[in-house]
Design a protein around this motif. Structure first.
Motif, PDB file in Angstrom:
ATOM      1  N   VAL A  50       0.857  -1.190   0.000  1.00 31.89           N
ATOM      2  CA  VAL A  50       0.000   0.000   0.000  1.00 31.89           C
ATOM      3  C   VAL A  50       0.892   1.238   0.000  1.00 31.89           C
ATOM      4  O   VAL A  50       1.784   1.369   0.846  1.00 31.89           O
ATOM      5  N   ALA A  51       0.636   2.130  -0.948  1.00 28.98           N
ATOM      6  CA  ALA A  51       1.514   3.288  -1.111  1.00 28.98           C
ATOM      7  C   ALA A  51       0.713   4.580  -1.211  1.00 28.98           C
ATOM      8  O   ALA A  51      -0.455   4.586  -1.600  1.00 28.98           O
ATOM      9  N   HIS A  52       1.395   5.674  -0.853  1.00 30.99           N
ATOM     10  CA  HIS A  52       0.873   7.012  -1.103  1.00 30.99           C
ATOM     11  C   HIS A  52       1.907   7.721  -1.962  1.00 30.99           C
ATOM     12  O   HIS A  52       3.077   7.840  -1.584  1.00 30.99           O
ATOM     13  N   LEU A  53       1.478   8.165  -3.154  1.00 25.49           N
ATOM     14  CA  LEU A  53       2.360   8.899  -4.060  1.00 25.49           C
ATOM     15  C   LEU A  53       1.929  10.352  -4.067  1.00 25.49           C
ATOM     16  O   LEU A  53       0.755  10.655  -4.269  1.00 25.49           O
ATOM     17  N   ASP A  54       2.886  11.240  -3.865  1.00 27.67           N
ATOM     18  CA  ASP A  54       2.597  12.677  -3.786  1.00 27.67           C
ATOM     19  C   ASP A  54       3.656  13.421  -4.595  1.00 27.67           C
ATOM     20  O   ASP A  54       4.854  13.335  -4.301  1.00 27.67           O
ATOM     21  N   CYS A  55       3.222  14.131  -5.622  1.00 26.36           N
ATOM     22  CA  CYS A  55       4.169  14.928  -6.406  1.00 26.36           C
ATOM     23  C   CYS A  55       4.709  16.070  -5.557  1.00 26.36           C
ATOM     24  O   CYS A  55       3.996  16.642  -4.726  1.00 26.36           O
ATOM     25  N   ASP A  56       5.961  16.405  -5.753  1.00 30.81           N
ATOM     26  CA  ASP A  56       6.639  17.406  -4.931  1.00 30.81           C
ATOM     27  C   ASP A  56       6.359  18.813  -5.461  1.00 30.81           C
ATOM     28  O   ASP A  56       6.747  19.140  -6.583  1.00 30.81           O
ATOM     29  N   ALA A 183       8.348  13.135  -7.574  1.00 30.66           N
ATOM     30  CA  ALA A 183       7.310  12.650  -6.663  1.00 30.66           C
ATOM     31  C   ALA A 183       7.954  11.871  -5.529  1.00 30.66           C
ATOM     32  O   ALA A 183       9.072  11.361  -5.658  1.00 30.66           O
ATOM     33  N   SER A 184       7.245  11.788  -4.417  1.00 33.47           N
ATOM     34  CA  SER A 184       7.708  11.034  -3.252  1.00 33.47           C
ATOM     35  C   SER A 184       6.749   9.897  -2.959  1.00 33.47           C
ATOM     36  O   SER A 184       5.541  10.020  -3.175  1.00 33.47           O
ATOM     37  N   ILE A 185       7.295   8.812  -2.430  1.00 33.74           N
ATOM     38  CA  ILE A 185       6.521   7.602  -2.135  1.00 33.74           C
ATOM     39  C   ILE A 185       6.577   7.293  -0.645  1.00 33.74           C
ATOM     40  O   ILE A 185       7.630   7.377  -0.014  1.00 33.74           O
ATOM     41  N   GLY A 186       5.430   6.911  -0.090  1.00 39.30           N
ATOM     42  CA  GLY A 186       5.357   6.313   1.235  1.00 39.30           C
ATOM     43  C   GLY A 186       4.801   4.915   1.067  1.00 39.30           C
ATOM     44  O   GLY A 186       3.750   4.735   0.447  1.00 39.30           O
ATOM     45  N   LEU A 187       5.490   3.902   1.571  1.00 35.64           N
ATOM     46  CA  LEU A 187       5.087   2.502   1.402  1.00 35.64           C
ATOM     47  C   LEU A 187       4.869   1.871   2.770  1.00 35.64           C
ATOM     48  O   LEU A 187       5.716   1.977   3.662  1.00 35.64           O
ATOM     49  N   SER A 188       3.717   1.215   2.939  1.00 37.04           N
ATOM     50  CA  SER A 188       3.413   0.573   4.205  1.00 37.04           C
ATOM     51  C   SER A 188       2.365  -0.517   3.992  1.00 37.04           C
ATOM     52  O   SER A 188       2.180  -0.985   2.866  1.00 37.04           O
ATOM     53  N   TYR A 189       1.672  -0.885   5.084  1.00 40.89           N
ATOM     54  CA  TYR A 189       0.658  -1.939   4.991  1.00 40.89           C
ATOM     55  C   TYR A 189      -0.751  -1.382   5.100  1.00 40.89           C
ATOM     56  O   TYR A 189      -1.726  -2.129   5.003  1.00 40.89           O
ATOM     57  N   ASN A 190      -0.903  -0.054   5.289  1.00 41.39           N
ATOM     58  CA  ASN A 190      -2.229   0.570   5.231  1.00 41.39           C
ATOM     59  C   ASN A 190      -2.090   2.034   4.812  1.00 41.39           C
ATOM     60  O   ASN A 190      -0.985   2.586   4.749  1.00 41.39           O
ATOM     61  N   LYS A 191      -3.228   2.640   4.506  1.00 39.92           N
ATOM     62  CA  LYS A 191      -3.234   3.998   3.959  1.00 39.92           C
ATOM     63  C   LYS A 191      -2.715   5.029   4.959  1.00 39.92           C
ATOM     64  O   LYS A 191      -1.975   5.952   4.587  1.00 39.92           O
ATOM     65  N   PHE A 192      -3.106   4.906   6.207  1.00 44.17           N
ATOM     66  CA  PHE A 192      -2.698   5.881   7.224  1.00 44.17           C
ATOM     67  C   PHE A 192      -1.182   5.977   7.309  1.00 44.17           C
ATOM     68  O   PHE A 192      -0.599   7.073   7.255  1.00 44.17           O
ATOM     69  N   ASP A 201      10.491  12.041   3.660  1.00 36.07           N
ATOM     70  CA  ASP A 201      11.747  12.126   2.916  1.00 36.07           C
ATOM     71  C   ASP A 201      11.621  12.998   1.674  1.00 36.07           C
ATOM     72  O   ASP A 201      12.230  12.731   0.646  1.00 36.07           O
ATOM     73  N   LYS A 202      10.796  14.038   1.729  1.00 37.47           N
ATOM     74  CA  LYS A 202      10.586  14.895   0.562  1.00 37.47           C
ATOM     75  C   LYS A 202      11.763  15.856   0.366  1.00 37.47           C
ATOM     76  O   LYS A 202      12.381  16.253   1.346  1.00 37.47           O
ATOM     77  N   PRO A 203      12.018  16.288  -0.873  1.00 40.88           N
ATOM     78  CA  PRO A 203      11.446  15.809  -2.137  1.00 40.88           C
ATOM     79  C   PRO A 203      12.180  14.577  -2.650  1.00 40.88           C
ATOM     80  O   PRO A 203      13.233  14.213  -2.145  1.00 40.88           O
TER      81      PRO A 203
END
Length: 432
Positions: A50-56, A183-192, A201-203
């Motif tokens: 599960v990831a959250h992708l956010d453009c910098d 873009a930056s990525i956050g990877l985990s096991y749930n959305k929160f 760790d941006k950008p």
């Protein structure tokens, strides 16, 4: 006697430049294949999906891409001195500029910044390109805004010949090459946890939070990191001695719900690293709204109503275009000292008419006018439903049908001749 084969070890490190997977992050932090320092390592790297992708700094990044002479300069995307910062580059952030900051404060902190008016049409085009790239990686994409989304890559290993972490690194690399923004990525096991990780760790970041470390990681995070905890709730939590997420673990779920209502259930679950929400593609919009910031503060009710009308038309136009209707109307005002005031009203049946939005908001606005000056006004339609249910005949409002016909006729003229081809009198300045 047959030998028992050892289970294959899953890779725990990834080079974000050459996309090679390997075991163990090197002592010098560099990829053993291409010597890139952009290596991410984590014991659970190959098992999280599960990831959250956010453009910098997306808007500012698009502007810098198209105007290379601004590459090393502070850039602010936003309105005039009366508006707010829509986005700012990382150079501007060094000076303390932040999104949603009043423009005059931003320019006080960074007077040499280049200020650029937002070009939403251009940003939407680029955002759509990025969305298509996400959906090529997984069908489970939940957009959050024009430049960020949750992704669930469960079950995509065979398709992409590697774990989700590698697919995500390849996706970000493609975005950089083809769109020209990072873009930056956050990877985990749930959305929160994925959302929190993407901010670490941006950008150009890639941060991982696994199940084994989740509770320790969350312990020192502020409660404001929980989505839905705004300034007011954060103040209430602070009064109760709750400033860090670990402080929430002192209480049972029922206690938090008794103190903070339905939000208490979310606080309890998130404090323990739990988030049952699935990544939901194409989740319908919860509301549609429009607002405007004035060049000069306004306290006159008649002038405020005149400024309100175009926003009602704007929201109605968007509702009709999406074939939606709203059953609640929310009026938004911002005072000269930036205090936000909202008033809401539940309708007897849904609407997508500008006229009904205006008629509903008018008494709420008149009651809110108590001599204070306002810098912003907005209108929103919530509790959305299908447009087919909009504005049925009403015995208590026999004139509604006629007003609906008039509005439909105006819409038809504007569709042929443009939005300014015909205008209602309530949008004119006195004396025109």
């Amino acid at each position: 006697m047959t030998e028992r084969s050892e289970p294959a070890r899953r890779p725990t490190a990834l080079c974000r430049d050459c996309l090679v997977l390997f075991d163990g992050k090197p002592a010098d932090g560099r990829c053993p294949h291409c010597q890139s320092p952009r290596v991410v390592g984590h014991p659970e790297l190959a098992s999280l999906s599960v990831a959250h992708l956010d453009c910098d700094a997306f808007y500012a990044s698009v502007e810098k891409r198209d105007r290379p002479e601004l590459a090393d300069r502070p850039v602010i995307v936003g309105g005039g001195r009366r508006g707010v910062v829509a986005a700012c580059c990382y150079v501007a952030r060094i000076y303390g500029v932040r999104s949603a900051m009043p423009m005059f404060k931003a320019l006080e902190r960074c007077p040499d910044a280049t200020v650029i008016k937002p070009d939403m049409a251009r940003y939407r085009v680029e955002g759509h390109r990025i969305r298509e790239m996400m959906e090529a990686s997984t069908p489970l994409v939940e957009p959050i805004s024009i430049d960020e989304a949750f992704l669930d890559l469960s079950g995509t290993e065979a398709l992409h010949q590697g774990p989700p972490a590698r697919t995500l690194a390849a996706l970000v690399r493609r975005i950089e090459r083809e769109v020209g923004v990072t873009a930056s990525i956050g990877l985990s096991y749930n959305k929160f946890l994925a959302k929190i990780a993407s901010e670490l760790d941006k950008p150009r970041g890639f941060a991982v939070v696994g199940e084994a470390e989740a509770l320790d990681f969350l312990s020192e995070q502020p409660v404001g990191a929980i989505s839905g905890v705004g300034d007011r709730l954060q103040t209430a939590l602070s009064r109760d001695g709750i400033t860090l997420i670990r402080h929430l673990r002192r209480y049972e779920e029922t206690e938090l719900m008794a103190r903070y209502g339905a939000m208490g259930r979310r606080l309890y679950a998130f404090a323990w690293g739990r988030d049952p929400r699935p990544v939901a593609p194409n989740e319908p919009a919860k509301s549609i709204s429009g607002e405007t910031t004035f060049d000069d503060d306004v306290d006159d009710p008649a002038e405020l109503l005149r400024r309100l009308w175009p926003q009602c038309e704007r929201v109605a136009r968007r509702l009709k275009a999406a074939d939606l209707a709203g059953q609640s109307v929310t009026l938004k005002l911002k005072t000269r000292d930036f205090k936000i005031i909202t008033r809401a009203h539940k309708l007897s049946d849904p609407t997508n008419m500008a006229d009904r939005l205006y008629r509903t908001a008018e008494p709420m606005l008149r009651r809110a006018c108590d001599g204070r000056k306002f810098r912003l006004i907005g209108i929103g339609a919530g509790d959305l439903t299908a447009g087919v249910f909009a504005d049925p005949p009403d015995l208590l409002d026999p004139d509604r049908g006629r007003r609906k016909q008039v509005e439909s006729a105006i819409d038809a003229v504007r569709q042929r001749l443009g939005d300014h081809a015909i205008t209602k009198g309530r949008g004119f300045k006195p004396g025109r």
